[in-house]
Design a protein around this motif. Structure first.
Motif, PDB file in Angstrom:
ATOM      1  N   SER A 308       0.813  -1.209   0.000  1.00  0.00           N
ATOM      2  CA  SER A 308       0.000   0.000   0.000  1.00  0.00           C
ATOM      3  C   SER A 308       0.851   1.265   0.000  1.00  0.00           C
ATOM      4  O   SER A 308       1.926   1.314   0.603  1.00  0.00           O
ATOM      5  N   THR A 309       0.344   2.287  -0.676  1.00  0.00           N
ATOM      6  CA  THR A 309       0.974   3.605  -0.660  1.00  0.00           C
ATOM      7  C   THR A 309       0.488   4.438   0.521  1.00  0.00           C
ATOM      8  O   THR A 309       0.954   5.563   0.705  1.00  0.00           O
ATOM      9  N   HIS A 310      -0.444   3.895   1.314  1.00  0.00           N
ATOM     10  CA  HIS A 310      -1.020   4.621   2.447  1.00  0.00           C
ATOM     11  C   HIS A 310      -0.771   3.852   3.744  1.00  0.00           C
ATOM     12  O   HIS A 310      -0.743   2.619   3.750  1.00  0.00           O
ATOM     13  N   PRO A 311      -0.613   4.565   4.861  1.00  0.00           N
ATOM     14  CA  PRO A 311      -0.524   3.869   6.147  1.00  0.00           C
ATOM     15  C   PRO A 311      -1.852   3.178   6.471  1.00  0.00           C
ATOM     16  O   PRO A 311      -2.879   3.455   5.841  1.00  0.00           O
ATOM     17  N   THR A 312      -1.830   2.312   7.457  1.00  0.00           N
ATOM     18  CA  THR A 312      -3.080   1.681   7.880  1.00  0.00           C
ATOM     19  C   THR A 312      -3.987   2.720   8.522  1.00  0.00           C
ATOM     20  O   THR A 312      -3.527   3.744   9.047  1.00  0.00           O
ATOM     21  N   ASN A 313      -5.292   2.451   8.474  1.00  0.00           N
ATOM     22  CA  ASN A 313      -6.254   3.363   9.106  1.00  0.00           C
ATOM     23  C   ASN A 313      -5.964   3.535  10.596  1.00  0.00           C
ATOM     24  O   ASN A 313      -6.084   4.634  11.147  1.00  0.00           O
ATOM     25  N   LYS A 314      -5.580   2.443  11.233  1.00  0.00           N
ATOM     26  CA  LYS A 314      -5.294   2.494  12.674  1.00  0.00           C
ATOM     27  C   LYS A 314      -4.102   3.409  12.956  1.00  0.00           C
ATOM     28  O   LYS A 314      -4.122   4.215  13.897  1.00  0.00           O
ATOM     29  N   ALA A 315      -3.051   3.293  12.139  1.00  0.00           N
ATOM     30  CA  ALA A 315      -1.867   4.138  12.328  1.00  0.00           C
ATOM     31  C   ALA A 315      -2.212   5.605  12.135  1.00  0.00           C
ATOM     32  O   ALA A 315      -1.777   6.472  12.899  1.00  0.00           O
ATOM     33  N   ARG A 316      -3.019   5.880  11.119  1.00  0.00           N
ATOM     34  CA  ARG A 316      -3.402   7.269  10.860  1.00  0.00           C
ATOM     35  C   ARG A 316      -4.259   7.812  11.995  1.00  0.00           C
ATOM     36  O   ARG A 316      -4.110   8.972  12.411  1.00  0.00           O
ATOM     37  N   MET A 317      -5.153   6.994  12.504  1.00  0.00           N
ATOM     38  CA  MET A 317      -6.019   7.412  13.608  1.00  0.00           C
ATOM     39  C   MET A 317      -5.181   7.766  14.841  1.00  0.00           C
ATOM     40  O   MET A 317      -5.412   8.794  15.493  1.00  0.00           O
ATOM     41  N   ASN A 318      -4.179   6.936  15.145  1.00  0.00           N
ATOM     42  CA  ASN A 318      -3.354   7.173  16.333  1.00  0.00           C
ATOM     43  C   ASN A 318      -2.519   8.444  16.204  1.00  0.00           C
ATOM     44  O   ASN A 318      -2.391   9.222  17.161  1.00  0.00           O
ATOM     45  N   VAL A 319      -1.941   8.668  15.016  1.00  0.00           N
ATOM     46  CA  VAL A 319      -1.135   9.874  14.809  1.00  0.00           C
ATOM     47  C   VAL A 319      -2.008  11.118  14.903  1.00  0.00           C
ATOM     48  O   VAL A 319      -1.636  12.126  15.530  1.00  0.00           O
ATOM     49  N   LEU A 320      -3.190  11.067  14.286  1.00  0.00           N
ATOM     50  CA  LEU A 320      -4.089  12.219  14.310  1.00  0.00           C
ATOM     51  C   LEU A 320      -4.644  12.472  15.715  1.00  0.00           C
ATOM     52  O   LEU A 320      -4.897  13.622  16.089  1.00  0.00           O
ATOM     53  N   LYS A 321      -4.819  11.412  16.487  1.00  0.00           N
ATOM     54  CA  LYS A 321      -5.268  11.597  17.869  1.00  0.00           C
ATOM     55  C   LYS A 321      -4.206  12.350  18.664  1.00  0.00           C
ATOM     56  O   LYS A 321      -4.521  13.250  19.455  1.00  0.00           O
ATOM     57  N   HIS A 322      -2.935  12.032  18.419  1.00  0.00           N
ATOM     58  CA  HIS A 322      -1.837  12.730  19.082  1.00  0.00           C
ATOM     59  C   HIS A 322      -1.828  14.210  18.701  1.00  0.00           C
ATOM     60  O   HIS A 322      -1.737  15.086  19.572  1.00  0.00           O
ATOM     61  N   HIS A 323      -1.936  14.495  17.396  1.00  0.00           N
ATOM     62  CA  HIS A 323      -1.933  15.897  16.951  1.00  0.00           C
ATOM     63  C   HIS A 323      -3.188  16.628  17.438  1.00  0.00           C
ATOM     64  O   HIS A 323      -3.122  17.816  17.798  1.00  0.00           O
ATOM     65  N   GLY A 324      -4.317  15.937  17.454  1.00  0.00           N
ATOM     66  CA  GLY A 324      -5.556  16.549  17.933  1.00  0.00           C
ATOM     67  C   GLY A 324      -5.462  16.950  19.389  1.00  0.00           C
ATOM     68  O   GLY A 324      -5.911  18.035  19.782  1.00  0.00           O
ATOM     69  N   ASN A 325      -4.853  16.079  20.204  1.00  0.00           N
ATOM     70  CA  ASN A 325      -4.668  16.405  21.629  1.00  0.00           C
ATOM     71  C   ASN A 325      -3.743  17.609  21.800  1.00  0.00           C
ATOM     72  O   ASN A 325      -3.971  18.480  22.650  1.00  0.00           O
ATOM     73  N   ALA A 326      -2.678  17.650  20.959  1.00  0.00           N
ATOM     74  CA  ALA A 326      -1.731  18.760  21.055  1.00  0.00           C
ATOM     75  C   ALA A 326      -2.363  20.088  20.652  1.00  0.00           C
ATOM     76  O   ALA A 326      -1.944  21.156  21.127  1.00  0.00           O
ATOM     77  N   LEU A 327      -3.377  20.036  19.785  1.00  0.00           N
ATOM     78  CA  LEU A 327      -4.015  21.262  19.294  1.00  0.00           C
ATOM     79  C   LEU A 327      -5.186  21.719  20.161  1.00  0.00           C
ATOM     80  O   LEU A 327      -5.741  22.792  19.916  1.00  0.00           O
ATOM     81  N   GLN A 328      -5.569  20.939  21.154  1.00  0.00           N
ATOM     82  CA  GLN A 328      -6.758  21.274  21.919  1.00  0.00           C
ATOM     83  C   GLN A 328      -6.622  22.583  22.697  1.00  0.00           C
ATOM     84  O   GLN A 328      -7.569  23.359  22.800  1.00  0.00           O
ATOM     85  N   GLU A 329      -5.448  22.845  23.245  1.00  0.00           N
ATOM     86  CA  GLU A 329      -5.264  24.097  23.984  1.00  0.00           C
ATOM     87  C   GLU A 329      -5.441  25.292  23.049  1.00  0.00           C
ATOM     88  O   GLU A 329      -6.110  26.274  23.395  1.00  0.00           O
ATOM     89  N   TYR A 330      -4.842  25.185  21.851  1.00  0.00           N
ATOM     90  CA  TYR A 330      -5.015  26.270  20.862  1.00  0.00           C
ATOM     91  C   TYR A 330      -6.479  26.422  20.499  1.00  0.00           C
ATOM     92  O   TYR A 330      -7.026  27.533  20.499  1.00  0.00           O
ATOM     93  N   TYR A 331      -7.138  25.302  20.211  1.00  0.00           N
ATOM     94  CA  TYR A 331      -8.519  25.358  19.734  1.00  0.00           C
ATOM     95  C   TYR A 331      -9.473  25.870  20.812  1.00  0.00           C
ATOM     96  O   TYR A 331     -10.376  26.660  20.540  1.00  0.00           O
ATOM     97  N   SER A 332      -9.264  25.445  22.043  1.00  0.00           N
ATOM     98  CA  SER A 332     -10.170  25.852  23.129  1.00  0.00           C
ATOM     99  C   SER A 332     -10.056  27.340  23.453  1.00  0.00           C
ATOM    100  O   SER A 332     -10.974  27.923  24.024  1.00  0.00           O
ATOM    101  N   ASN A 333      -8.932  27.959  23.072  1.00  0.00           N
ATOM    102  CA  ASN A 333      -8.742  29.390  23.315  1.00  0.00           C
ATOM    103  C   ASN A 333      -8.984  30.236  22.071  1.00  0.00           C
ATOM    104  O   ASN A 333      -8.776  31.451  22.106  1.00  0.00           O
ATOM    105  N   LYS A 334      -9.422  29.595  20.989  1.00  0.00           N
ATOM    106  CA  LYS A 334      -9.696  30.338  19.754  1.00  0.00           C
ATOM    107  C   LYS A 334     -11.001  31.117  19.929  1.00  0.00           C
ATOM    108  O   LYS A 334     -12.005  30.557  20.370  1.00  0.00           O
ATOM    109  N   PRO A 335     -11.016  32.415  19.586  1.00  0.00           N
ATOM    110  CA  PRO A 335     -12.219  33.234  19.853  1.00  0.00           C
ATOM    111  C   PRO A 335     -13.487  32.731  19.172  1.00  0.00           C
ATOM    112  O   PRO A 335     -14.546  32.681  19.788  1.00  0.00           O
TER     113      PRO A 335
END
Length: 346
Positions: A308-335
Motif C-alpha cells: 500500500s501507498t497509504h498507512p493503515t487506518n489504525k496508524a493514521r487514527m493514532n497519529v491524528l489523535k496525538h496531533h488533535g490532543n496537542a491542538l486542543q489548547e489552541y482550539y479551546s482558546n480560539k475566539p
C-alpha cells in the motif's frame, strides 16, 4: 576502475551536498516564542510543509537509499521485456550485483532525497499536464458512468461541502497567499469512498465519503489532507521518485511505498492544522479514520508495508489523535470556533 571512480565520485558529491545542506538548514527551525497563538500554529504548519533536508533524511533517507540500490541492482528491464516478446531469446529480468550498481543506486537514492527537498516545485510544474489529464479523465468517467445527480441532491451536497471548502481556501489565502479562486474542488459520484488531489490546485471528493466525514469538521479533515498534498508538492515529489528510484524496474516499489506512506502522514498533519485554523474541531480527524476502519477494515501492518501507498487506518487514527490532543489548547482558546459544524444527512 574508471566506472568505480565515476560512481564513487557521484555518491561522494551527493553526500557532501546533503551534509552541507543539513548544516545550513539547522538554523532555520528555531522555535519562535514571541508570536500569538495563530502565528505559532502557522509557523509549525510551515515547518511541516517545508521539511529541511535533515528532516527528509530522517523520514525517508533509509528507504530512499535502499530503493535506489535495489532499483539499480535487480528488476525488470523494459528493453529486455520487449526483446523477449518480439524475439524470444532474452530475459526481461536484469540482475547486477556489482559495486558499480551499488554505488550508482546509493547515489541516486541520496539525490532523490535532495530533489524532494529542493526540486519539488520544478517537478510539480512538470507533473501538472499529466495531473490535469488525470483530473479531467476522472470528471469524464464520473459523467459517463453515473446518472446526473438531481438538483435537490446537488444542493444538499453543496450546503455540506461548500462552506468547508470556502473556509479552508480562505486559510490558504491568508497563510500562503494562494488566491481562493485558484482552487477547483469538485464532488463526484464514485462508489468507493475517496478523495484525491493533483498538482495545480485540483481536488475531487467522492459523494460516498460524505457519510464517513459525518460532519463538516470531518470534511475539513479530508479536504485539509488533500490540500496538504498540494501545498507540500507531493505530486512533483512522486515524479522525482519515479526517476531517481527507477520505479520502472519494479523492485524499488516497496521502498517507494514507504516514502508515499510518510507523505500521507505529512498530509494528515497539514490537514489537521488547516482544520484547526479554519475553526473546526481538530479532534474529529482521528474519528474520521476510526469510521474508515469500521467501514473498510484494516490491513495487517506487515502486509500494508509492501502493498500500500497509504498507512493503515489504525496508524493514521493514532497519529491524528496525538496531533488533535496537542491542538486542543489552541482550539479551546480560539475566539470563534465552529465545533463539528453541520452534520451530514440525506
Amino acid at each position: 576502475m574508471f566506472y568505480w571512480a565515476k560512481y564513487l565520485s557521484i555518491f561522494s558529491l551527493s553526500l557532501c551536498i546533503s551534509i552541507l545542506s543539513c548544516f545550513s538548514s539547522a538554523y532555520g527551525n528555531e522555535e519562535v516564542h514571541s508570536l500569538n497563538r495563530d502565528d505559532v500554529i502557522i509557523n509549525k504548519l510551515y515547518q511541516v510543509i517545508d521539511r529541511s533536508l535533515i528532516e527528509e533524511f530522517e523520514h525517508n533517507g533509509l528507504a530512499s537509499v535502499a530503493g535506489g540500490i535495489v532499483g539499480s541492482m535487480i528488476g525488470i528491464s523494459w528493453v529486455g521485456l520487449k526483446t523477449a516478446i518480439t524475439i524470444g531469446d532474452a530475459s526481461p529480468l536484469f540482475i547486477d550485483f556489482t559495486v558499480r550498481a551499488l554505488l550508482s543506486g546509493a547515489a541516486l537514492g541520496t539525490l532523490s532525497v535532495v530533489s524532494r527537498t529542493y526540486l519539488k516545485t520544478p517537478f510539480d510544474y512538470l507533473s501538472r499536464p499529466f495531473s490535469w489529464g488525470v483530473y479531467k479523465l476522472s470528471q469524464w468517467q464520473d459523467w459517463a458512468l453515473h446518472e446526473e445527480t438531481s438538483s435537490g441532491l446537488k444542493q444538499k451536497y453543496a450546503e455540506f461541502l461548500d462552506p468547508v471548502a470556502e473556509r479552508l481556501k480562505a486559510v490558504a489565502e491568508q497563510v500562503f497567499d494562494i488566491p481562493a479562486h485558484y482552487w477547483t474542488i469538485t464532488s463526484m459520484d464514485m462508489s468507493a469512498p475517496n478523495a484525491f488531489a493533483t498538482s495545480g490546485y485540483n481536488i475531487a471528493v467522492y459523494h460516498s465519503i460524505f457519510p464517513l466525514a459525518k460532519n463538516q469538521a470531518g470534511m475539513a479533515c479530508i479536504l485539509g489532507h488533500e490540500m496538504g498534498h498540494v501545498l507540500a508538492r507531493h505530486t512533483g515529489q512522486r515524479l522525482s521518485d519515479v526517476i531517481f528510484l527507477n520505479q520502472f524496474a519494479l523492485a524499488s516499489i516497496p521502498f517507494a511505498n514507504s516514502i508515499s506512506q510518510n507523505r500521507e502522514t505529512q498530509a494528515d498533519e497539514i490537514g489537521i492544522y488547516l482544520t484547526a485554523l479554519a475553526g473546526y474541531d481538530p479532534s474529529e480527524c482521528s474519528r474520521v479514520w476510526d469510521r474508515m476502519t469500521g467501514f473498510g477494515g484494516n490491513l495487517r501492518e506487515v502486509v500494508n508495508i509492501f502493498l500500500s501507498t497509504h498507512p493503515t487506518n489504525k496508524a493514521r487514527m493514532n497519529v491524528l489523535k496525538h496531533h488533535g490532543n496537542a491542538l486542543q489548547e489552541y482550539y479551546s482558546n480560539k475566539p470563534e470556533v465552529l465545533g463539528l459544524g453541520l452534520g451530514y444527512s440525506l
